[in-house]
Write an enzyme that holds these catalytic residues in place. Structure first.
Site, PDB file in Angstrom:
ATOM      1  N   VAL A 241       0.725  -1.257  -0.119  1.00 26.25           N
ATOM      2  CA  VAL A 241       0.071   0.021   0.192  1.00 26.25           C
ATOM      3  C   VAL A 241       0.873   1.440  -0.011  1.00 26.25           C
ATOM      4  O   VAL A 241       1.966   1.248   0.241  1.00 26.25           O
ATOM      5  CB  VAL A 241      -0.989   0.170   1.193  1.00 26.25           C
ATOM      6  CG1 VAL A 241      -1.896  -1.122   1.313  1.00 26.25           C
ATOM      7  CG2 VAL A 241      -0.232  -0.080   2.377  1.00 26.25           C
ATOM      8  N   GLU A 242       0.086   2.312  -0.185  1.00 25.34           N
ATOM      9  CA  GLU A 242       0.950   3.580  -0.355  1.00 25.34           C
ATOM     10  C   GLU A 242       2.133   3.758  -1.390  1.00 25.34           C
ATOM     11  O   GLU A 242       3.007   4.316  -0.964  1.00 25.34           O
ATOM     12  CB  GLU A 242       1.250   4.182   0.975  1.00 25.34           C
ATOM     13  CG  GLU A 242       0.175   4.654   1.702  1.00 25.34           C
ATOM     14  CD  GLU A 242       0.228   5.541   3.070  1.00 25.34           C
ATOM     15  OE1 GLU A 242       1.583   5.697   3.179  1.00 25.34           O
ATOM     16  OE2 GLU A 242      -0.376   5.643   4.004  1.00 25.34           O
ATOM     17  N   GLY A 243       1.944   3.001  -2.592  1.00 22.88           N
ATOM     18  CA  GLY A 243       2.978   2.704  -3.448  1.00 22.88           C
ATOM     19  C   GLY A 243       3.905   1.517  -3.300  1.00 22.88           C
ATOM     20  O   GLY A 243       4.411   1.513  -2.183  1.00 22.88           O
TER      21      GLY A 243
END
Length: 723
Positions: A433-435
Site C-alpha cells: 500500500v501507499e505505493g
C-alpha cells in the site's frame, strides 16, 4: 557576454534534448515536501552538526500519559486470535477507541482532538501494532492520509468546524477512496470522472459534480460514515482541450444516493475493515469539495503534500512493530526452547539470525525516529518518507520471515498460542500500500531525489524550461565545481563536517566519503544517460538503495548521539557497518552496469578507500549474539515499544521470561533435571526455590506447546464418517 552565458547558450539545446520531459503531475510530486539531511547526503557533504541539531524525540506529558495509560489499557483488551477469528475488533474496543479519541490524534485540541505530535502518533501505532496489527491499522487510517489531514490543511472553516470534532470523537469514521482497478501505484491516472453540472436541491440551483467512480482496497470503507473521494473534475462547457480541471478531493457522507459501500475485501484474511466503494451518477455539491470551489483541480498537489509527511509515520510504524515483535519473540523463545540439550539461542545459525535482526532494527528504527523528529520540527521530507516506507516495511517482512524460520513448527501452527503467524500474514500488506515497494524503490527514491535533493539539477531544469542561458550557465559552472569537489573527496578522503559522537567518528568519516562517492556516481549516471536513466529502473533502484543505506547509517549516528546509551555502542557500530557495506556493494554493482568502458576503468577510483568494507565476520556476529543473549538491558532497549496483550502466545512468552528472572543461572540445571525427571513437579522439587522453579517450568511448557482443535470446532459439518 559572460562565460556563464556562453556556456548556457552552448548547452541549452543538448540539455533540452537530454533532460526527461516532465508533466504537471510529476512536477507537483517533485515540488511537494521539503529536503532534509537526505539532501546533504545526495550532495556528498553530510553535516553532522545539522544532524545533531535535529535534537532528540520528545513527548509532552499528555502524550506520555496517553502511552502509559490509554495505549496500555487498549493493548490489555486485545486478543490477537479472537480478533482474527471474528475478523473484527470487539465492540468494547471500538467504544474505547472512540471515547479516548484514538481517531483524533492529529486533530488539534480546539476541534476536540488530542493534538499529538508526529512522534507520539508513531509511538501509539507502533505499540498497538506489536500486539495487534488490525487494531493499529484501524487507528492509523483516520490519522494518516485522509479526510482529517486534508481538512486541516485545505478545508474551509465551515468544513473544519463541522467534521473535525466529529472525526475526533469517532461520531464519523472516515476512509479515503483513491485507488481504482486501472490505477494503483499510478494514482494520478485515476479514471473516475466528475462532470460539472447544476442540480436543483431543496428548491435552489446548486453547482457540483456528477461523479462515476469505482474504487477498491479502501481501508475502513465498510464502516465509514464519510468518504474522502478523489476524482478527475471535468467542465464539459469549456472548449476541447480545456475541459479537464484536474484531480479534485471531496467529502461524501454515507449514505449518499448512487454510492455503493459496505462490502469487504479480506486482505490476507485480516480483521481490519477494507473494501470497495463505487458510485453511479453521485452528485457532489461544490461545498463538499475540500476547500470549496477554489480547490477544484488541486487534489493531486494536496495528496502529494500530505503524503510527503504521512508516508513517514504509519507504515514505518507497522514495519518497526513487526521487527520489534519478531526480535523479542525469537530472543525469548531461543532462551526457553532447548534442542540437543542446549537453548536454541546458542546455535550459531540462530544466534547469527538474531544478530542480523537486531542490527537491522537499530538502523531502521533510528531512521524512523530521526524522521519523526524532523517532522515535529516542521519538515516534510518527501524523499526520506519514501525511503522509510520501503526500508521499514521490507525490514519488517524480513524480520518476520527470520522469526518464522527460528520458531519452526511453533510458528506455523495456527491458534491462540501462536507467536508470529498472524504478523506473517500481515507483512505483505504494508509492502503493497501507499505505493508498492518495487515501484517506490525503482522510480521514486532516486527519481525524485535526483531532482529534489541534488543541489543543481532543479536549477538546470528550470533554466532550460525558461530558456535562460545565463541561469543555465551559472548552474552548470556550480555543478562542475560540485563534481570536482566530490571527485577529490572520493579519491583522497572526505573531511567530517561537524562533530559526530566521538565513539562513532570513524563511522562518520566513512559515511562522509561514501556520500561523496554516491554523489559523484549519481552525477556520472545522469551525465551518461540523461533522461534515459528514468527508464532504466534497475540502475535507478540501486542509486536509491545507496541513498537509503546512507540515510539509515547517518540516522544510527544520530540515534546513538541522542540516546547516549553506551551499552548499545557495539550494536550501533555494527548496524552502521552493515549499512555502509550494503552501500559500497551496491555502488560496485552499479558501476558494473553503467554503460561504457570508462566507468569500469574508473570504478576502483570511484570507490577508493572503501575496499576494506566487508561484511561482519562470524566471530563478530557471534560475539554480538552472545552480548544480546546475556546483557538483559539490550533487548528491552531495542524493543522498547512492545505492548502487553490480553492473552495469547505473546503474553505466554512474556510471563515465561518474567518467571525465569528469579532463577537466574539456575535454569540450565533445572532443564537438565527436567530431561531426567518424569514430570515438571519432579524436576522442580530439587531446585533451590521449588515454587519458583515450577512456575517457570509451567510457563515455559505453555510457550512450547502448540494448539490443536477437535474436528467439529473447525467445521460443524465435518463428522468422522468417511474421514
Amino acid at each position: 557576454m559572460g562565460i556563464a552565458s556562453l556556456i548556457g547558450r552552448a548547452a541549452m539545446a543538448p540539455f533540452a534534448k537530454a533532460l526527461p520531459p516532465m508533466g504537471a503531475t510529476e512536477r507537483t510530486a517533485l515540488e511537494a515536501g521539503t529536503v532534509g539531511f537526505e539532501g546533504a547526503l545526495f550532495a556528498g557533504r553530510p553535516d553532522f552538526d545539522a544532524l545533531r541539531a535535529r535534537g532528540p524525540n520528545r513527548l509532552t506529558r499528555e502524550e506520555r500519559d496517553f502511552l502509559d495509560n490509554e495505549v496500555r489499557a487498549l493493548n490489555a483488551m486485545l486478543d490477537e486470535f479472537s480478533v482474527d477469528e471474528a475478523r473484527d475488533l470487539p465492540p468494547e474496543v471500538w467504544a474505547f477507541l472512540r471515547v479516548h479519541k484514538f481517531f483524533g490524534m492529529i486533530i488539534p485540541k480546539r476541534y476536540g482532538g488530542l493534538g499529538f505530535g508526529h512522534f507520539a502518533h508513531a509511538c501509539v501505532i507502533t505499540r498497538v501494532a506489536t500486539v495487534n496489527v488490525p487494531a493499529a491499522v484501524t487507528i492509523m487510517v483516520p490519522n494518516s492520509l485522509g479526510p482529517a489531514e486534508l481538512l486541516l490543511r485545505y478545508g474551509s472553516e465551515a468544513q473544519k468546524a463541522y467534521y473535525l470534532p466529529r472525526l475526533a470523537d469517532g461520531r464519523d469514521l472516515p476512509c479515503f477512496a483513491l485507488t481504482a482497478p486501472s490505477a494503483g501505484s499510478d494514482a494520478a491516472s485515476i479514471p473516475d470522472t466528475g462532470l460539472l453540472v447544476e442540480r436543483e436541491v431543496n428548491g435552489r440551483t446548486v453547482r457540483g459534480f456528477l461523479v462515476n467512480f469505482d474504487k477498491r482496497y479502501i481501508t475502513l470503507a465498510p464502516i465509514a460514515t464519510v468518504v474522502g473521494l478523489a476524482f478527475q473534475a471535468m467542465d464539459p462547457s469549456k472548449p476541447e482541450g480545456e475541459q479537464h480541471l484536474g484531480i479534485t478531493c471531496a467529502l461524501v457522507p454515507v449514505p449518499t444516493t448512487g454510492m455503493d459501500i459496505g462490502r469487504r475485501h479480506l486482505p490476507m484474511n485480516s480483521a481490519f475493515m477494507n473494501g470497495p466503494v463505487r458510485g453511479n451518477d453521485v452528485f457532489i455539491p461544490m461545498d463538499w469539495v475540500i476547500g470549496g470551489e477554489a480547490r477544484v483541480g488541486h487534489g493531486w498537489r494536496m495528496l502529494m503534500e500530505c503524503l510527503a509527511a504521512g508516508r513517514a509515520i504509519s507504515l514505518p510504524a507497522l514495519g518497526s512493530a513487526l521487527q520489534q515483535t519478531s526480535l523479542f519473540v525469537v530472543h525469548g523463545y531461543g532462551q526457553i526452547r532447548e534442542q540437543f540439550g542446549l537453548p536454541i539461542a546458542k546455535f550459531h545459525v540462530v544466534a547469527a539470525t538474531v544478530t542480523r535482526m537486531a542490527l537491522a532494527l537499530y538502523a531502521s528504527d533510528a531512521a524512523r525516529r530521526y524522521t519523526a523528529a524532523a517532522l515535529d520540527a516542521g519538515e516534510q521530507p518527501s524523499v526520506a518518507s519514501a525511503i522509510l516506507k520501503v526500508q521499514l516495511t521490507e525490514a519488517g517482512r524480513h524480520a518476520v520471515n527470520d522469526g518464522m524460520d527460528i520458531l519452526g513448527g511453533k510458528g506455523i501452527m495456527r491458534g491462540p498460542h501462536n507467536l508470529l503467524g498472524v504478523a506473517y500474514r500481515h507483512a505483505p500488506i504494508a509492502i503493497t500500500v501507499e505505493g508498492a515497494n518495487l515501484l517506490t524503490r525503482a522510480l521514486i527514491i532516486f527519481g525524485q531525489g535526483a531532482v529534489r535533493c541534488h543541489p543543481f539539477v532543479l536549477q538546470e531544469m528550470a533554466a532550460v524550461q525558461a530558456n535562460d542561458a545565463q541561469a543555465l550557465g551559472s548552474a552548470l559552472l556550480a555543478h562542475a565545481r560540485h563534481v570536482l569537489r566530490n571527485a577529490a573527496r572520493s579519491l583522497f578522503g572526505a573531511w567530517v563536517v561537524g562533530t559526530p559522537p566521538a565513539d562513532l567518528r570513524h563511522e562518520a568519516a566513512q559515511i562522509a566519503r561514501l556520500s561523496a562517492q554516491f554523489a559523484l556516481t549519481a552525477d556520472l549516471a545522469m551525465g551518461l544517460l540523461g533522461g534515459q536513466l528514468k527508464r532504466l529502473e534497475l540502475l535507478s533502484a540501486r542509486l536509491g538503495d545507496v541513498l537509503s543505506a546512507l540515510y539509515l547509517a547517518a540516522s544510527a549516528v544520530w540515534r546513538y548521539d541522542m540516546e547516549n546509551e553506551p551499552a548499545l555502542l557495539p550494536i550501533a557500530r555494527a548496524a552502521i557497518h552493515v549499512q555502509l557495506v550494503l552501500a559500497a556493494q551496491t555502488l560496485r554493482e552499479l558501476h558494473a552496469n553503467l554503460p561504457g568502458w570508462p566507468v569500469a576503468l574508473l570504478s576502483p577510483v570511484l570507490r577508493a578507500g572503501m575496499h576494506g568494507l566487508r561484511p561482519l565476520d562470524d566471530h563478530t556476529v557471534l560475539a554480538l549474539a552472545e552480548l544480546l543473549r546475556t546483557d538483559a538491558r539490550l533487548i528491552p532497549r531495542l524493543c522498547r515499544d512492545m505492548g502487553r496483550p490480553k492473552s495469547g502466545g505473546l503474553l505466554d512468552l512474556m510471563r515465561a521470561l518474567e518467571a525465569a528472572q528469579p532463577l537466574g543461572d539456575g535454569i540450565a540445571a533445572l532443564n537438565r533435571a527436567l530431561r531426567g525427571a518424569g514430570s515438571l513437579e519432579a524436576a522442580a522439587a530439587g531446585a533451590r526455590d521449588p515454587a519458583a522453579a515450577l512456575a517457570y517450568l509451567l510457563a515455559a511448557d505453555r510457550v512450547i506447546q502448540v494448539d490443536d482443535f477437535p474436528p467439529w470446532s473447525l467445521n460443524p459439518d465435518w463428522g468422522f464418517n468417511g474421514h
